[in-house]
Design a protein around this motif. Sequence first.
Motif, PDB file in Angstrom:
ATOM      1  N   LEU A  28       0.914  -1.399   0.015  1.00 54.43           N
ATOM      2  CA  LEU A  28       0.060   0.015  -0.103  1.00 54.43           C
ATOM      3  C   LEU A  28       0.990   1.206   0.026  1.00 54.43           C
ATOM      4  CD1 LEU A  28      -2.667  -0.965   2.434  1.00 54.43           C
ATOM      5  CD2 LEU A  28      -3.002  -1.293   0.136  1.00 54.43           C
ATOM      6  N   ASP A  29       1.851   1.216   0.797  1.00 57.64           N
ATOM      7  CA  ASP A  29       2.864   2.410   1.001  1.00 57.64           C
ATOM      8  C   ASP A  29       3.504   2.604  -0.620  1.00 57.64           C
ATOM      9  OD1 ASP A  29       2.616   3.424   3.305  1.00 57.64           O
ATOM     10  OD2 ASP A  29       4.332   2.132   4.184  1.00 57.64           O
ATOM     11  N   PHE A  30       3.791   1.368  -1.171  1.00 61.91           N
ATOM     12  CA  PHE A  30       4.435   1.659  -2.519  1.00 61.91           C
ATOM     13  C   PHE A  30       3.750   2.462  -3.472  1.00 61.91           C
ATOM     14  CE2 PHE A  30       5.783  -0.206  -6.623  1.00 61.91           C
ATOM     15  CZ  PHE A  30       7.239   0.101  -6.791  1.00 61.91           C
ATOM     16  N   TYR A  31       2.300   1.907  -3.427  1.00 59.71           N
ATOM     17  CA  TYR A  31       1.280   2.465  -4.522  1.00 59.71           C
ATOM     18  C   TYR A  31       0.795   3.792  -3.886  1.00 59.71           C
ATOM     19  CZ  TYR A  31       2.219  -1.286  -7.437  1.00 59.71           C
ATOM     20  OH  TYR A  31       3.012  -2.376  -8.354  1.00 59.71           O
ATOM     21  N   GLN A  32       1.267   4.111  -2.776  1.00 61.65           N
ATOM     22  CA  GLN A  32       0.687   5.427  -2.249  1.00 61.65           C
ATOM     23  C   GLN A  32      -0.729   5.492  -1.860  1.00 61.65           C
ATOM     24  OE1 GLN A  32       2.429   8.947  -4.513  1.00 61.65           O
ATOM     25  NE2 GLN A  32       4.115   7.944  -4.955  1.00 61.65           N
ATOM     26  N   VAL A  33      -1.150   4.503  -1.367  1.00 63.37           N
ATOM     27  CA  VAL A  33      -2.541   4.348  -0.871  1.00 63.37           C
ATOM     28  C   VAL A  33      -2.529   4.428   0.434  1.00 63.37           C
ATOM     29  CG1 VAL A  33      -4.435   2.641  -0.994  1.00 63.37           C
ATOM     30  CG2 VAL A  33      -3.227   2.655  -2.565  1.00 63.37           C
ATOM     31  N   ALA A  34      -3.060   5.488   0.942  1.00 64.11           N
ATOM     32  CA  ALA A  34      -3.196   5.903   2.639  1.00 64.11           C
ATOM     33  C   ALA A  34      -4.239   4.898   3.112  1.00 64.11           C
ATOM     34  CB  ALA A  34      -3.950   7.236   2.503  1.00 64.11           C
ATOM     35  N   PHE A  35      -3.488   4.560   4.390  1.00 66.02           N
ATOM     36  CA  PHE A  35      -4.301   3.596   5.346  1.00 66.02           C
ATOM     37  C   PHE A  35      -3.855   3.643   6.623  1.00 66.02           C
ATOM     38  CE2 PHE A  35      -0.951   0.829   7.099  1.00 66.02           C
ATOM     39  CZ  PHE A  35       0.365   0.995   6.235  1.00 66.02           C
ATOM     40  N   GLU A  36      -4.812   2.963   7.764  1.00 63.95           N
ATOM     41  CA  GLU A  36      -4.845   3.115   9.020  1.00 63.95           C
ATOM     42  C   GLU A  36      -4.726   1.526   9.356  1.00 63.95           C
ATOM     43  OE1 GLU A  36      -7.902   5.654  10.658  1.00 63.95           O
ATOM     44  OE2 GLU A  36      -7.679   6.882   8.958  1.00 63.95           O
ATOM     45  N   TYR A  37      -3.945   1.298  10.220  1.00 64.06           N
ATOM     46  CA  TYR A  37      -3.970  -0.144  10.767  1.00 64.06           C
ATOM     47  C   TYR A  37      -5.016  -0.242  12.071  1.00 64.06           C
ATOM     48  CZ  TYR A  37      -2.300  -4.397  12.271  1.00 64.06           C
ATOM     49  OH  TYR A  37      -2.054  -5.826  13.012  1.00 64.06           O
ATOM     50  N   GLU A  38      -5.996  -1.369  11.924  1.00 71.47           N
ATOM     51  CA  GLU A  38      -6.964  -1.480  12.911  1.00 71.47           C
ATOM     52  C   GLU A  38      -7.308  -0.344  13.614  1.00 71.47           C
ATOM     53  OE1 GLU A  38      -5.302  -4.379  15.487  1.00 71.47           O
ATOM     54  OE2 GLU A  38      -5.712  -6.030  14.138  1.00 71.47           O
ATOM     55  N   PRO A  39      -7.972   0.700  12.910  1.00 72.19           N
ATOM     56  CA  PRO A  39      -8.465   1.937  13.467  1.00 72.19           C
ATOM     57  C   PRO A  39      -9.705   1.665  14.141  1.00 72.19           C
ATOM     58  CG  PRO A  39      -8.962   2.084  11.231  1.00 72.19           C
ATOM     59  CD  PRO A  39      -8.236   0.828  11.313  1.00 72.19           C
TER      60      PRO A  39
END
Lengths: 197, 186
Positions: A28-39
């Motif tokens: 996800l980081d590589f393709y610049q997709v923002a994410f949150e982990y278990e938010p």
Amino acid sequence: MSEVGAQRGARPEYAFAHASEAEFARILDFYQVAFEYEPQVFPILWDLDGNVLESFAPDFFLPDLELFVELTTLQQRLVRKKNRKVRRLRELYPGLKIKLFYARDFRALMLKYGRSALVSELSGTLGQVGPRQNPEPEGDAISVGERKPAARPLDLSSNPSGAAIYQGASHEGRSRGARRRAVRRAAAAHAPNSPVT
Amino acid sequence: MKHSQDLNEDVAEVLLSEDQIRVKVTELGKRISADYAGRELTLVSVLKGSLPFMADLMRQIDLPLRIDLMEVSSYGGTATESSGLVRILKDLSAPIDGRDVLLVEDIIDTGLTLNYLLRYLRGKNPRSIKVCSLLDKPARRLVEIPIDYVGFEIPDAFVVGYGLDFGEVYRNLRFVGVLRPEAYES
């Protein structure tokens, strides 16, 4: 060479519970997709008094896509419980988008990126990191807006199994009552169909 | 990675024959020609997989058109790349601002690359931008992106041929086939 737009700010360093989650986060980081982990944690079962009996915290939330992703590297025959939870989540929160990423999906992703040799090392119990200090059933309970403490970066090359080495992610210091209150807050905020009012 | 000297031997099943592909590409070309009638079109092909599709499709479009090529890096997950970001390895050779752009892809599965490319290309202010993909594998979709022109929706299998590779091999097969697991399982 160029990149899309301005770089996002540095994201929090998450303590991933499983090496496959760390690998997925890198993609996800590589393709610049923002994410949150278990938010977020979503209550999915209550007793007659409205107390939460069971909850579910999907692994990833992709805010730009408004999508939750649950990653499982368990063998297909072992994912029945997770399927049930996702089904229940969809029933209770019909506006919520969630994708369950099975072991076969993860395997295909690794194959696509030439990482098939890592599949067995990132799958199932082999990919698990150090035990949590105060584990919840299935490791689901994290309160809304709260993140696990940051750990040092996961290093896939640092042990023979390739499993990420991580010790320390825990829910230490959180009482059962505090967790219950957090779950109730989440229920009130996110569950229009839930019996909690 | 092991592959046979005769690449056909590594294919478990022909999913789309040369004829099926030819018919579909002609059909797509007609649709695109009708939809963009009276306008000029820029086809942007994403290297390397979409090259055969682009070459065949452009000859089925009866419009004044320009072509351009792009290449983006793919996730490799090595130690050096793990902290990296996707990169444009080959950028457009001409501006697209004010132009109608059709992004030509070989296959869309997760949608991660396409999502990145569309964001990048929209930043160049085209008049419009649409997507044409020969293959669509919706079972693998992570990023939901509307695909304006789809050739074939395919099942969840590892496919090669007609531009699609495994380890840079099999691109030159004239059909799209399912790769035998023995070819990619070590």
